[in-house]
Design an enzyme around this catalytic site. Structure first.
Site, short mmCIF file in Angstrom:
data_model
loop_
_atom_site.label_atom_id
_atom_site.label_comp_id
_atom_site.label_asym_id
_atom_site.label_seq_id
_atom_site.Cartn_x
_atom_site.Cartn_y
_atom_site.Cartn_z
N HIS A 5 0.76 -1.12 -0.15
CA HIS A 5 0.23 0.54 0.15
C HIS A 5 0.89 1.44 0.02
O HIS A 5 1.51 2.00 0.86
CB HIS A 5 -0.72 -0.18 0.93
N HIS A 7 1.70 5.41 -2.19
CA HIS A 7 1.28 6.53 -2.70
C HIS A 7 2.86 6.97 -3.83
O HIS A 7 2.95 7.72 -2.72
CB HIS A 7 0.10 7.40 -2.19
N HIS A 187 -5.58 -0.15 6.18
CA HIS A 187 -4.96 1.38 7.59
C HIS A 187 -6.27 1.31 8.14
O HIS A 187 -6.63 2.05 8.24
CB HIS A 187 -4.45 2.39 7.13
N ASP A 260 1.06 3.09 3.72
CA ASP A 260 0.37 3.72 3.42
C ASP A 260 1.10 5.02 3.51
O ASP A 260 0.28 5.96 3.43
CB ASP A 260 -0.96 3.95 4.28
N HIS A 264 3.65 13.88 1.23
CA HIS A 264 3.20 15.61 0.64
C HIS A 264 4.88 16.84 0.72
O HIS A 264 5.87 16.15 1.05
CB HIS A 264 2.54 15.80 1.14
#
Length: 348
Positions: A5, A7, A187, A260, A264
């Site tokens: 998992h 991103h 999660h 997860d 940013h």
């Protein structure tokens, strides 16, 4: 190790991270296999975009096995096309992802009628693979309780009951629509949600769940330190919830650990973006589990073996860094990002 998992951003979000950078940092932590999520910009919800993502990851030339989830919308035609894509490209396209609430990327299918349509269409297509789920019931969220100066208030805005009810809804709706595949709940942030999953498992439902390092190691008290930028969906919970999830990991009740990983820019975090870099947290969680008596077979299960079983992947060896290297590797990984949500944990 496998991190199922992540991103990895890139494309229109390359200022946050590129595929090459994310894969390189993962490999430096001992993670040599990842599953990327579909809420990229643009989203991984149509064939050409998925093919481009796979090609871009391959061209990085980094020794990490790269897989991705195809995202689901409320269009039966799109759902059918994604099912065909999994059948054609598995295991590179490893499964399907549904957001049962809005999160980063606004891919949420928040109405029960939309969710029922997804399961009904998957049933009609004969899909029996994995559907990964982000579960927070939209109608139980309270955005008015979020205080922009206090990230710990995010747990009030997105309370435990929203996660628990959404998990319960997905189990019920999938059964009502005749879905025969495997539900994976991403999660988990609450022990109550785990109880719902365990009840379904005892009734023969094909189901799995995962816990992140941040939900196992950090609590909403940590989120009060704004410099940690510890805001994510679902949020950090109370120390009671955190310790219960950690105990569940030690007790073998959780299928696997997933980071997860969601970087940013600091500008975006100041503006309230949800998500934190997570590779360093995996190593800290392994360290803490070892210190609390976790066995080698348990760690093997949590860091890849169970993922291989559920997704029917080749049974490769799972290599876990030596205990003495975990802290330094974690710190090195954290230094690759503009903030470290685990910083205070390192100082305890």
């Amino acid at each position: 190790m496998i991190d199922p998992h992540v991103h990895l951003r890139d494309w229109k979000e390359k200022e946050k991270e590129t595929l090459a950078h994310g894969l390189a940092v993962a490999l430096s932590c001992g993670i040599d296999e990842v599953f990327d999520m579909p809420n990229t910009q643009p989203t991984l919800t149509e064939r050409n975009t998925v093919l481009k993502r796979l090609k871009d990851a391959e061209q990085c030339g980094i020794g990490v096995h790269y897989h991705l989830y195809a995202g689901l919308t409320s269009s039966p035609e799109q759902i059918g096309a994604m099912v065909s894509l999994v059948q054609e490209l598995f295991p590179r396209v490893v499964g399907l992802k549904m957001f049962a609430s809005h999160s980063t990327g606004n891919m949420g299918l928040v109405q029960e009628k939309e969710q029922a349509l997804v399961y009904r269409t998957l049933s009609d297509c004969g899909y029996e693979g994995v559907v990964a789920l982000h579960c927070e019931k939209e109608s139980l969220l309270h955005p008015e309780l979020y205080n922009t100066t206090d990230f710990s208030s995010h747990s009030l805005a997105r309370p435990v009951c929203a996660e628990v009810k959404s998990v319960s809804d997905q189990l019920r709706i999938a059964q009502e629509e005749g879905f025969k595949g495997h539900l994976h709940f991403c999660h988990l942030s609450s022990i109550e949600a785990l109880h719902e999953i365990e009840k379904a498992r005892s009734q023969g439902v094909r189901v799995s769940c995962a816990v992140t390092p941040h939900h196992a190691l950090l609590s909403s008290d940590d989120a009060k330190d704004r410099s940690l930028y510890a805001k994510m969906n679902p949020p950090l919970r109370s120390e009671t919830e955190r310790s219960a999830l950690f105990a569940a990991l030690l007790g073998g009740r959780i299928d696997w650990i997933e980071s997860d990983h969601a970087p940013h820019t600091l500008h975006d975090k100041e503006a309230g973006a949800s998500g934190i870099p997570g590779f360093s947290g995996i190593l800290l969680l392994v360290k803490e589990l070892l210190e609390q008596g976790a066995t080698a077979p348990l760690l093997q299960k949590l860091l890849g073996r169970r993922v291989q079983e559920v997704f029917h992947l080749p049974c490769r060896e799972i290599f876990i860094p030596a205990y003495d290297d975990l802290e330094s590797l974690s710190t090195k990984s954290a230094d690759e990002y503009p903030w470290d949500s685990y910083r205070n944990l390192r100082l305890r």
